[in-house]
Design a protein around this motif. Sequence first.
Motif, mmCIF file in Angstrom:
data_model
loop_
_atom_site.group_PDB
_atom_site.id
_atom_site.type_symbol
_atom_site.label_atom_id
_atom_site.label_comp_id
_atom_site.label_asym_id
_atom_site.label_seq_id
_atom_site.Cartn_x
_atom_site.Cartn_y
_atom_site.Cartn_z
ATOM 1 N N ILE A 178 1.044 -1.536 -0.175
ATOM 2 C CA ILE A 178 0.261 -0.016 -0.293
ATOM 3 C C ILE A 178 0.517 1.037 -0.062
ATOM 4 N N PRO A 179 1.051 2.211 -1.197
ATOM 5 C CA PRO A 179 1.749 3.249 -0.962
ATOM 6 C C PRO A 179 1.136 4.095 -0.141
ATOM 7 N N ILE A 180 2.200 5.220 0.264
ATOM 8 C CA ILE A 180 1.784 5.677 1.267
ATOM 9 C C ILE A 180 3.432 7.011 0.930
ATOM 10 N N ALA A 181 1.214 7.817 1.360
ATOM 11 C CA ALA A 181 2.275 9.497 0.267
ATOM 12 C C ALA A 181 3.537 10.080 0.836
ATOM 13 N N PRO A 182 4.573 10.410 -0.091
ATOM 14 C CA PRO A 182 5.511 10.928 0.701
ATOM 15 C C PRO A 182 5.826 11.849 1.214
ATOM 16 N N LYS A 183 6.857 12.233 2.478
ATOM 17 C CA LYS A 183 6.852 13.216 3.260
ATOM 18 C C LYS A 183 8.145 14.131 3.059
ATOM 19 N N ASN A 184 9.046 13.348 2.059
ATOM 20 C CA ASN A 184 10.496 14.278 2.012
ATOM 21 C C ASN A 184 10.864 14.747 1.315
ATOM 22 N N GLU A 185 11.381 15.800 0.490
ATOM 23 C CA GLU A 185 12.169 15.971 -0.923
ATOM 24 C C GLU A 185 12.077 15.275 -1.828
ATOM 25 N N GLU A 186 13.219 14.666 -1.237
ATOM 26 C CA GLU A 186 13.125 13.370 -2.019
ATOM 27 C C GLU A 186 12.328 12.695 -3.114
ATOM 28 N N GLY A 187 11.524 12.447 -1.602
ATOM 29 C CA GLY A 187 10.065 11.261 -2.231
ATOM 30 C C GLY A 187 8.852 11.753 -2.901
ATOM 31 N N ILE A 188 9.028 12.880 -2.905
ATOM 32 C CA ILE A 188 7.842 13.970 -3.574
ATOM 33 C C ILE A 188 7.663 14.170 -5.192
ATOM 34 N N ILE A 189 9.567 14.878 -5.390
ATOM 35 C CA ILE A 189 10.247 15.232 -6.021
ATOM 36 C C ILE A 189 10.119 13.832 -6.878
ATOM 37 N N ASN A 190 10.726 12.785 -6.305
ATOM 38 C CA ASN A 190 10.475 11.751 -7.689
ATOM 39 C C ASN A 190 8.875 11.340 -7.711
ATOM 40 N N TYR A 191 7.527 11.418 -6.496
ATOM 41 C CA TYR A 191 6.227 11.094 -6.941
ATOM 42 C C TYR A 191 5.843 11.789 -8.399
ATOM 43 N N LEU A 192 6.442 12.270 -8.414
ATOM 44 C CA LEU A 192 5.758 14.030 -9.057
ATOM 45 C C LEU A 192 6.086 13.557 -10.529
ATOM 46 N N ILE A 193 7.525 13.487 -10.609
ATOM 47 C CA ILE A 193 8.454 13.478 -12.167
ATOM 48 C C ILE A 193 7.205 11.818 -12.391
ATOM 49 N N TYR A 194 7.418 10.570 -11.280
ATOM 50 C CA TYR A 194 6.973 9.342 -11.848
ATOM 51 C C TYR A 194 5.123 9.293 -11.900
ATOM 52 N N SER A 195 4.630 10.625 -11.627
ATOM 53 C CA SER A 195 3.176 9.762 -10.945
ATOM 54 C C SER A 195 2.660 11.112 -12.199
ATOM 55 N N VAL A 196 2.433 12.411 -11.968
ATOM 56 C CA VAL A 196 2.247 13.677 -13.157
ATOM 57 C C VAL A 196 2.612 13.476 -14.458
ATOM 58 N N ARG A 197 1.554 13.066 -15.233
ATOM 59 C CA ARG A 197 2.415 13.248 -16.968
ATOM 60 C C ARG A 197 2.817 14.962 -17.386
ATOM 61 N N GLY A 198 4.056 14.957 -17.540
ATOM 62 C CA GLY A 198 4.483 16.426 -18.185
ATOM 63 C C GLY A 198 5.170 16.586 -17.376
ATOM 64 N N VAL A 199 5.782 15.980 -15.913
ATOM 65 C CA VAL A 199 6.354 16.698 -14.878
ATOM 66 C C VAL A 199 7.438 15.747 -15.362
ATOM 67 N N GLY A 200 8.900 16.623 -15.001
ATOM 68 C CA GLY A 200 10.317 16.002 -14.671
ATOM 69 C C GLY A 200 11.324 16.504 -14.434
ATOM 70 N N GLU A 201 12.558 16.402 -13.960
ATOM 71 C CA GLU A 201 13.026 16.107 -12.556
ATOM 72 C C GLU A 201 13.002 18.041 -12.746
ATOM 73 N N VAL A 202 13.078 18.570 -13.448
ATOM 74 C CA VAL A 202 13.231 20.165 -13.067
ATOM 75 C C VAL A 202 12.367 21.130 -13.143
ATOM 76 N N THR A 203 10.958 20.572 -13.444
ATOM 77 C CA THR A 203 9.346 21.159 -13.013
ATOM 78 C C THR A 203 9.460 20.683 -11.835
#
Length: 235
Positions: A178-203
Amino acid sequence: METELIIGTIEYITFHNADNGYIILKLKPDEEYNAQNIDETVTVVGNATGALAVGDRAAFDGQWGEHPKYGAQFKFWGMKKLKAQPMASAAGNSHSGKAVLRAAIARITFYNIENSWGVIKVTPHEKDATTREAMSRDGTIAVVGVMPEMVEGESAEFRGKWVNNEQYGLQFKAEQVIPIAPKNEEGIINYLIYSVRGVGEVTATRIYNHFGDETIAILDKDPESILRSRHQKSS
């Protein structure tokens, strides 16, 4: 549209969203199908109307479909639990039985996209006698089993049992993830990259720098604000 019926025993639950009931599971069917994985299970996805657990027997009404990445899947829109069975424990294993491990993914050692079998190293959120015994020198624990594709920095709750591997020692064998929403910088950035279409590392980094540790909560409650922040940054 012709409806088919599959009956079998649930071997693994790889993903479950408690809010809407969406579930991905591996079912060992009573009959043979061409779409069976290497471990003789079939992938079943859909919105469950009731609680399901590893070991349950269930019947699913639906239709076969082809996922572009994961191959053949059975998409169900009707289900019925036939019989609940207790989870079997590993014979001769003093650490057998149901267990829960909450941890952050440190690295992906192996992942097979064909059957969703993974071997990952995780850093536990809480430490007790068992987790300390299972830790390697770098403070990580090996988790094995059928699971969704994970990313480093992501956190999850693993449900299953502790097993002793003759070569690698104490490991956690996951039967539900069961995935848990990330709470730190690394986890949140990775979550955005892999879960939100069109979002890369810079964005993703810009979004995190703007919203900080509240990024995921804001994304859930007001996703338009994330889009607005992207436009503001790019203008």
